[in-house]
Write an enzyme that holds these catalytic residues in place. Structure first.
Site, PDB file in Angstrom:
ATOM      1  N   ILE A 267     -29.530  63.795-102.770  1.00  0.00           N
ATOM      2  CA  ILE A 267     -30.881  64.359-102.776  1.00  0.00           C
ATOM      3  C   ILE A 267     -31.666  63.471-101.817  1.00  0.00           C
ATOM      4  CG2 ILE A 267     -32.938  64.896-104.117  1.00  0.00           C
ATOM      5  CD1 ILE A 267     -31.142  65.031-106.613  1.00  0.00           C
TER       6      ILE A 267
ATOM      7  N   GLY B 190     -33.230  55.877 -99.208  1.00  0.00           N
ATOM      8  CA  GLY B 190     -34.122  57.029 -99.186  1.00  0.00           C
ATOM      9  C   GLY B 190     -33.443  58.259 -99.734  1.00  0.00           C
ATOM     10  N   HIS B 191     -32.697  58.064-100.827  1.00  0.00           N
ATOM     11  CA  HIS B 191     -31.989  59.181-101.444  1.00  0.00           C
ATOM     12  C   HIS B 191     -31.587  58.826-102.874  1.00  0.00           C
ATOM     13  CE1 HIS B 191     -28.634  56.760 -99.759  1.00  0.00           C
ATOM     14  NE2 HIS B 191     -28.048  57.085-100.899  1.00  0.00           N
ATOM     15  N   ALA B 192     -31.104  59.832-103.580  1.00  0.00           N
ATOM     16  CA  ALA B 192     -30.490  59.670-104.901  1.00  0.00           C
ATOM     17  C   ALA B 192     -29.162  60.410-104.863  1.00  0.00           C
ATOM     18  CB  ALA B 192     -31.389  60.247-105.992  1.00  0.00           C
TER      19      ALA B 192
ATOM     20  N   ARG C 195     -33.209  55.392-104.454  1.00  0.00           N
ATOM     21  CA  ARG C 195     -33.165  54.025-103.963  1.00  0.00           C
ATOM     22  C   ARG C 195     -33.612  53.945-102.515  1.00  0.00           C
ATOM     23  NH1 ARG C 195     -27.629  54.671-104.524  1.00  0.00           N
ATOM     24  NH2 ARG C 195     -28.403  55.875-106.251  1.00  0.00           N
TER      25      ARG C 195
END
Length: 134
Positions: A123, A51-53, A98
């Site tokens: 992020i 749940g982030h980049a 992802r």
């Protein structure tokens, strides 16, 4: 700006032996020098991870045991990968969102990361991610 076309499936070299197989990851195997290794385990089948980049960090995800799905998004396109073999890695370059889900019982996700942990590199809000891609 990276796109999901930059994502690669990496075939990890294996020495096969009747006593058991040996997977090998050396510094020249990855397109980056990894500085951090961590793993996810005992993840409930209904849980979501990721749940982030990352702004700068690259990662390779490997299903050492069991299976899980990885959804990747570059702000325009989305793709899904099933990781279920310990000799296959998923290379995720910088700037790719992802999400990991559908962990099987006993699944272990090994992550090789190009950098040490830094909260500033994450992020964590999808809308902010989409804005950063413009």
């Amino acid at each position: 700006m990276e796109t999901i076309q930059a994502i690669q499936i990496l075939k990890i070299p294996v020495v096969e032996d009747v006593r058991g197989n040996l997977g090998i990851i050396q510094s020249d195997f990855l397109p980056f020098e990894f500085k951090r290794v961590y793993y996810l385990f005992d993840v409930p089948s209904t849980a979501f991870r990721g749940g982030h980049a990352h702004i700068n960090q690259q990662e390779v995800l490997i299903a050492l045991s069991g299976s899980f799905e990885v959804t990747v998004n570059d702000g325009i396109e989305e793709n899904r990968y099933l990781l279920n073999k310990p000799n296959v890695g998923l290379l995720i370059p910088t700037g790719i969102w992802r999400e990991l889900e559908n962990f099987s019982s006993g699944a272990v996700c090994l992550v090789l990361a190009s950098d040490d942990f830094s909260e500033e590199d994450y992020i964590r809000d999808f809308d902010e991610f989409l804005i950063s891609k413009k």
